[in-house]
Design a protein around this motif. Structure first.
Motif, PDB file in Angstrom:
ATOM      1  N   GLY A 281       0.811  -1.211   0.000  1.00 52.67           N
ATOM      2  CA  GLY A 281       0.000   0.000   0.000  1.00 52.67           C
ATOM      3  C   GLY A 281       0.843   1.258   0.000  1.00 52.67           C
ATOM      4  O   GLY A 281       0.469   2.264  -0.615  1.00 52.67           O
ATOM      5  N   SER A 282       1.988   1.234   0.683  1.00 48.98           N
ATOM      6  CA  SER A 282       2.851   2.418   0.717  1.00 48.98           C
ATOM      7  C   SER A 282       3.418   2.732  -0.660  1.00 48.98           C
ATOM      8  O   SER A 282       3.601   3.902  -1.024  1.00 48.98           O
ATOM      9  CB  SER A 282       3.994   2.218   1.720  1.00 48.98           C
ATOM     10  OG  SER A 282       4.891   1.216   1.280  1.00 48.98           O
ATOM     11  N   ILE A 283       3.660   1.685  -1.447  1.00 49.35           N
ATOM     12  CA  ILE A 283       4.139   1.900  -2.821  1.00 49.35           C
ATOM     13  C   ILE A 283       3.035   2.546  -3.651  1.00 49.35           C
ATOM     14  O   ILE A 283       3.263   3.511  -4.386  1.00 49.35           O
ATOM     15  CB  ILE A 283       4.575   0.564  -3.449  1.00 49.35           C
ATOM     16  CG1 ILE A 283       5.764  -0.021  -2.696  1.00 49.35           C
ATOM     17  CG2 ILE A 283       4.914   0.760  -4.926  1.00 49.35           C
ATOM     18  CD1 ILE A 283       6.156  -1.406  -3.144  1.00 49.35           C
ATOM     19  N   LEU A 284       1.816   2.017  -3.518  1.00 53.31           N
ATOM     20  CA  LEU A 284       0.679   2.584  -4.243  1.00 53.31           C
ATOM     21  C   LEU A 284       0.434   4.033  -3.822  1.00 53.31           C
ATOM     22  O   LEU A 284       0.143   4.891  -4.659  1.00 53.31           O
ATOM     23  CB  LEU A 284      -0.586   1.765  -3.988  1.00 53.31           C
ATOM     24  CG  LEU A 284      -0.592   0.315  -4.501  1.00 53.31           C
ATOM     25  CD1 LEU A 284      -1.897  -0.374  -4.080  1.00 53.31           C
ATOM     26  CD2 LEU A 284      -0.423   0.266  -5.999  1.00 53.31           C
ATOM     27  N   MET A 285       0.577   4.296  -2.537  1.00 53.30           N
ATOM     28  CA  MET A 285       0.338   5.640  -2.011  1.00 53.30           C
ATOM     29  C   MET A 285       1.322   6.632  -2.646  1.00 53.30           C
ATOM     30  O   MET A 285       0.940   7.738  -3.061  1.00 53.30           O
ATOM     31  CB  MET A 285       0.507   5.649  -0.485  1.00 53.30           C
ATOM     32  CG  MET A 285       0.063   6.918   0.200  1.00 53.30           C
ATOM     33  SD  MET A 285      -1.730   7.055   0.350  1.00 53.30           S
ATOM     34  CE  MET A 285      -2.085   5.830   1.619  1.00 53.30           C
ATOM     35  N   THR A 286       2.583   6.249  -2.745  1.00 55.20           N
ATOM     36  CA  THR A 286       3.605   7.117  -3.310  1.00 55.20           C
ATOM     37  C   THR A 286       3.377   7.323  -4.802  1.00 55.20           C
ATOM     38  O   THR A 286       3.491   8.439  -5.332  1.00 55.20           O
ATOM     39  CB  THR A 286       5.005   6.531  -3.071  1.00 55.20           C
ATOM     40  OG1 THR A 286       5.223   6.398  -1.675  1.00 55.20           O
ATOM     41  CG2 THR A 286       6.080   7.432  -3.643  1.00 55.20           C
ATOM     42  N   GLU A 287       3.023   6.235  -5.506  1.00 54.15           N
ATOM     43  CA  GLU A 287       2.821   6.328  -6.959  1.00 54.15           C
ATOM     44  C   GLU A 287       1.627   7.207  -7.294  1.00 54.15           C
ATOM     45  O   GLU A 287       1.681   8.010  -8.211  1.00 54.15           O
ATOM     46  CB  GLU A 287       2.618   4.924  -7.542  1.00 54.15           C
ATOM     47  CG  GLU A 287       3.889   4.100  -7.593  1.00 54.15           C
ATOM     48  CD  GLU A 287       3.653   2.737  -8.230  1.00 54.15           C
ATOM     49  OE1 GLU A 287       2.480   2.339  -8.340  1.00 54.15           O
ATOM     50  OE2 GLU A 287       4.636   2.086  -8.610  1.00 54.15           O
ATOM     51  N   GLU A 288       0.525   7.048  -6.495  1.00 55.18           N
ATOM     52  CA  GLU A 288      -0.690   7.824  -6.796  1.00 55.18           C
ATOM     53  C   GLU A 288      -0.508   9.302  -6.493  1.00 55.18           C
ATOM     54  O   GLU A 288      -1.100  10.152  -7.131  1.00 55.18           O
ATOM     55  CB  GLU A 288      -1.864   7.269  -5.989  1.00 55.18           C
ATOM     56  CG  GLU A 288      -2.279   5.883  -6.466  1.00 55.18           C
ATOM     57  CD  GLU A 288      -3.614   5.451  -5.874  1.00 55.18           C
ATOM     58  OE1 GLU A 288      -4.335   6.310  -5.329  1.00 55.18           O
ATOM     59  OE2 GLU A 288      -3.938   4.267  -5.981  1.00 55.18           O
ATOM     60  N   GLU A 289       0.313   9.607  -5.491  1.00 49.60           N
ATOM     61  CA  GLU A 289       0.545  11.007  -5.176  1.00 49.60           C
ATOM     62  C   GLU A 289       1.491  11.627  -6.198  1.00 49.60           C
ATOM     63  O   GLU A 289       1.493  12.795  -6.421  1.00 49.60           O
ATOM     64  CB  GLU A 289       1.131  11.153  -3.770  1.00 49.60           C
ATOM     65  CG  GLU A 289       0.133  10.744  -2.679  1.00 49.60           C
ATOM     66  CD  GLU A 289      -1.043  11.675  -2.579  1.00 49.60           C
ATOM     67  OE1 GLU A 289      -0.883  12.862  -2.915  1.00 49.60           O
ATOM     68  OE2 GLU A 289      -2.121  11.238  -2.198  1.00 49.60           O
TER      69      GLU A 289
END
Length: 289
Positions: A281-289
């Motif tokens: 989820g932290s990877i997704l969070m960084t990519e989406e931001e």
């Protein structure tokens, strides 16, 4: 330390868990803290999730120099995001405790006793209903069974009991008038003014106290508890049409899914295709931001 920064940097998501944080402005409540004499200059600098705060220097932890470092995101927010849910889905995670999370349909969302608003992405808040009672109640039930059997000189491991419980036949949707009713409040819920009364079992009849029946109603009681904190009608009002179930309890105890379907009968219920994972989820969070 990793980036040799002159100041501490923190995301809004983690700052909210410290307290004295205004979610509407995404800032510290410095006026309250200063009035109390707290040195606000010690507070970390706040940045949005996905912000690159620096790069590694001095081979910290054996890492090479010049690796981008992003501000740490909230564990719960990352865990929920790892299910890749959308605005019409709520995520029900049951591990040791229980959390129901969803995106509100309106920015004018107001917190209630049990429904809190957490910083999520950009200006989006995440609504979270957190119960203290989840898999820990099932674990206590398992330990109780083991203790009773030991009193009868029968030695059975907790793993064996878990296995037996998970393989029990799922009963038909129970009529409340003919089923035991279990209130699983082993732990007092947060933000409640009611006295701590503990768990309870009522409506005990001669024909409804088989182990499968009691176990089923314990599972239903856990979901009914979260439903009392966040009813199906509230989710529907926020355009939620589906509940995605995830967490260790749904993996180990398949009947729990049936309990969700029974209590939240006006909503579609499914199991997450991916196991909840804060790191992913932290990877997704960084990519989406």
């Amino acid at each position: 330390m990793m980036c040799d920064l002159p100041e501490v940097v923190m995301s809004h998501q983690n700052a909210a868990s410290w307290g004295y944080f205004d979610i509407s402005s995404c800032s510290w409540q410095t006026d309250v803290l200063e009035e109390a004499g707290f040195p606000t200059s010690l507070l970390p600098k706040l940045v949005s999730v996905g912000t690159e705060v620096g790069r590694t220097v001095g081979s910290v932890l054996g890492l090479p120099d010049d690796i981008p470092v992003y501000v740490a995101a909230g564990d719960s927010q990352c865990s929920v995001l790892s299910t890749q849910f959308d605005s019409h889905q709520a995520v029900l995670n049951i591990g040791t405790s229980c959390q129901l999370s969803f995106l509100p349909s309106s920015k004018s969302f107001m917190e209630s006793t049990h429904i809190q608003s957490w910083p999520y992405k950009a200006t989006k808040p995440l609504c979270v209903v957190a119960s203290m009672n989840g898999g820990n109640a099932l674990a206590s039930f398992t330990r109780m069974l083991k203790s009773w059997l030991q009193e009868l000189d029968v030695e059975v491991s907790e793993d064996t009991i878990w296995s037996k419980l998970s393989s029990m036949t799922v009963l038909e949707s129970a009529d409340t008038n003919n089923s035991v009713i279990i209130n699983p409040h082993l732990l007092k819920e947060r933000a409640t003014s009611t006295p701590e009364t503990g768990a309870s079992v009522t409506n005990i009849l001669s024909h409804n106290i088989s182990l499968p029946s009691v176990y089923q109603q314990l599972c239903v009681g856990l979901i009914r508890n979260i439903h009392e904190m966040c009813p199906a009608a509230y989710l529907l009002d926020n355009s939620i049409s589906e509940i995605i179930c995830t967490g260790s309890v749904f993996i180990r105890q398949p009947f729990m899914l049936s309990a969700v379907e029974q209590v939240y009968k006006n909503l579609k219920v499914s199991v997450s295709k991916t196991e909840i994972n804060a790191a992913f989820g932290s990877i997704l969070m960084t990519e989406e931001e």
